[in-house]
Design an enzyme around this catalytic site. Sequence first.
Site: not given
Length: 399
Positions: A73, A154, A182, A203-204, A240, A327
């Site tokens: 994000g 959040n 969120q 994703g997490h 990659t 954070c």
Amino acid sequence: MEKRFVYADNSATTRVSQHALEAALPYFTENYGNASSIYALGMNAARALEKARGQVAAALGAKPNEIFFTSGGSESDNWAIKGCAENGEKKGKKHIITSVFEHHAVLHTCQYLEKHGFEVTYIPVDEKGLINPEDVKNAIRDDTCLVTIIFANNEIGTIQPIAEIGAICREKKVLFHTDAVQAVGNVEIDVSKMNIDLLSLSGHKIHAPKGCGALYIRSGITLPNLIHGGAQERTKRAGTENVPSIVALGVAITDACADIPAKREKVSKMRDRLIDGLLKINETRLNGDREKRLCGNVNVSIRGVEGESLLLNLDLNGICASSGSACTSGSLDPSHVLLSIGLPHEIAHGSLRLSINEETTDEDIDYILEVVPKVVKKLREMSPLWERICKEENITRTI
């Protein structure tokens, strides 16, 4: 009281689901090819990558070619905001609109741009943590290049009127970005119907691994390259690809969006029981709107208790929680989100965020409601601040 383990910090991160893990594992081992290679092993990885792109697009009502994979994000927010700012500057448009209680990935990026000649308008929120779309409309100017408003906060979980804000921006021909980290998997999202031009996700937060996310960029919008050096992500983000995590993200977002109404009904019942139970503690208030909030978010402020002490004592009892956004967990400053809704420093310092999800059980809720009052009682008995509050305001010294 039997000690148990309860994870109630899903807004910080989630457990990787078994389904997502099993989907990812082959791309660490037998299907380990580089997705840019032309031989079969590489092509297998490339096909998996594109399948995941389609899964992410389907969850948002977008087209696969509008999805760009990122590390999460914060990267997506930075790319969207800085990219739109760079494009706007070329047209003489150096004004950005955001809100006072965005995630720091947005706020700090906007502050960075202010140091480079951009002007930023910070829209206020009301005491329940909601933005008035009219404030956004009134702030738009001829030189506005971007509006960026968080989808769901959040910390206090308030869900913003994104479709209304999107319609205003489309009418004014101003690009609209939303940090939906969120919201994805908890709120139905259709980027087309909501007039969203750019959207960030991670994703997490939805049972995929950390370090993988995406940015939706509406067709017709061309952002400057994020990373130079290769042709990955249609030349926009060199490097990659993280195929295993991207595969997991595709599976996780599909599962998370499969039946949002059923999930919301189940989790909301537990959330409401948790809120009602915590509000029985004397001098405790709910932060954020009671109805327009994420189904798994509970944020309360408890007077006479310091947030860090509360978290440490909950941890000793096996409960993982937060006192603000993950954070900023290392900061002693009160949450900027809580200050933005009008809480004084003293009360903001005593905040507790519990974020539950579909894996939370009724027994978990029972345990939290058993432990928190006891911890609060213990801390208040040791607190000279609570003693002073009780004397000055004639409050009975109970929890």
